[in-house]
Design an enzyme around this catalytic site. Structure first.
Site, PDB file in Angstrom:
ATOM      1  N   SER A  87       0.850  -1.196   0.000  1.00 53.72           N
ATOM      2  CA  SER A  87       0.000   0.000   0.000  1.00 53.72           C
ATOM      3  C   SER A  87       0.881   1.239   0.000  1.00 53.72           C
ATOM      4  CB  SER A  87      -0.897   0.019   1.239  1.00 53.72           C
ATOM      5  OG  SER A  87      -1.617   1.244   1.326  1.00 53.72           O
TER       6      SER A  87
ATOM      7  N   TYR B 195      -1.887  -0.293  10.486  1.00 52.46           N
ATOM      8  CA  TYR B 195      -2.055  -0.705   9.087  1.00 52.46           C
ATOM      9  C   TYR B 195      -0.835  -0.317   8.262  1.00 52.46           C
ATOM     10  CZ  TYR B 195      -3.882  -0.995   4.341  1.00 52.46           C
ATOM     11  OH  TYR B 195      -4.050  -1.309   3.014  1.00 52.46           O
TER      12      TYR B 195
END
Length: 264
Positions: A144, A157
């Site tokens: 990501s 995250y």
């Protein structure tokens, strides 16, 4: 549609929805045999049916919780029985939750790392061994942009995705002598059900609309680079540039992130 992946085996984790679902159908559309892995049996079977209609090739489902190493072992044993070889492994399984880290739940953070990082690493280990024996194959790990550019309320995250990126970098070096390739895909926000868990308020999703990616577009780009030597795919271009600038000017990057990119 084409036959560029005819007789190729593509294994996809997190295949029941989102990017994993789109990659499954894009691969099938090019003739691949797909092996779909996720926890939801009904959703997997639906994706398998769609994939078979596109390819005419076999589409298999293996219900697996990617946080459980024993289930990953069992899944890989089934894969070997079904196909004997794997050409591409795409690790899409993962989830996130946006909240201030000091308010986070320890069990949720642990579960996030179990799926996003440890499950991915363990599955890559099994696939990597097989591909070393084959002297061919490619592992694609979904990271990501969050693993490159920090924003508030995403500490756990972002840390999990940064771990995926660095793990992939090292794995690439270790597998290269055996003819096995490793690519990391780092998308920005994508129109998927990810935000149903990560951002229940909907505020963040609304604030990043202009950066939102279509999962089908992401899938097309990922599959386009199957078999290539590309080491990393960062999407969209605007956020890829931001990630590079952050590395060059981190102090300014922190200020920009707090002002524009931390709207959760």
């Amino acid at each position: 549609m084409s036959d560029s992946l005819r007789n190729k085996v593509v294994v996809i984790t997190g295949a029941s929805s989102g990017i994993g679902h789109s990659i499954a159908l894009e691969s099938a559309g090019r003739g691949a045999t797909v092996i779909l892995i996720a926890r939801n049996k009904a959703k997997l079977e639906k994706v398998a049916s769609e994939a078979h209609e596109l390819s005419g090739a076999d589409s298999y489902t293996i219900v697996t919780d990617m946080s459980q190493s024993d289930q990953i072992d069992a899944a890989f044993t089934k894969i070997i029985r079904l196909t004997k070889h794997v050409d591409y492994l795409v690790n899409c399984a993962g989830f996130g939750k946006f909240e201030n880290f000091v308010e986070s739940n320890r069990r949720e953070v642990t579960a996030m790392f179990q799926v996003n990082v440890l499950g991915l690493m363990y599955f890559s280990r099994l696939a990597g061994r097989l591909m070393m024996e084959q002297k061919s194959g490619q592992i694609i790990n979904i990271g990501s942009i969050a693993g490159k550019v920090p924003t508030v309320k995403s500490a756990a995250y972002s840390a999990s995705k940064a771990a995926v990126i660095q793990f992939s970098n090292v794995l690439r070096l270790e597998l290269k002598p055996f003819g096995v390739k490793v690519m990391t895909v780092n998308p920005g926000p994508v129109y998927t059900n990810f935000f149903n868990i990560a951002d229940k308020s909907g505020h963040y999703a609304d604030s990043v609309q202009k950066f939102m990616l279509d999962p089908d577009d992401v899938a097309w780009q990922v599959v386009h680079f199957f078999g290539s030597n590309k080491r990393e795919l960062n999407l969209p271009v605007s956020l890829a540039i931001l990630a590079k600038l952050y590395n060059l000017f981190p102090t300014i990057g922190d200020k920009v992130s707090l002002k524009f990119a931390s709207r959760k």
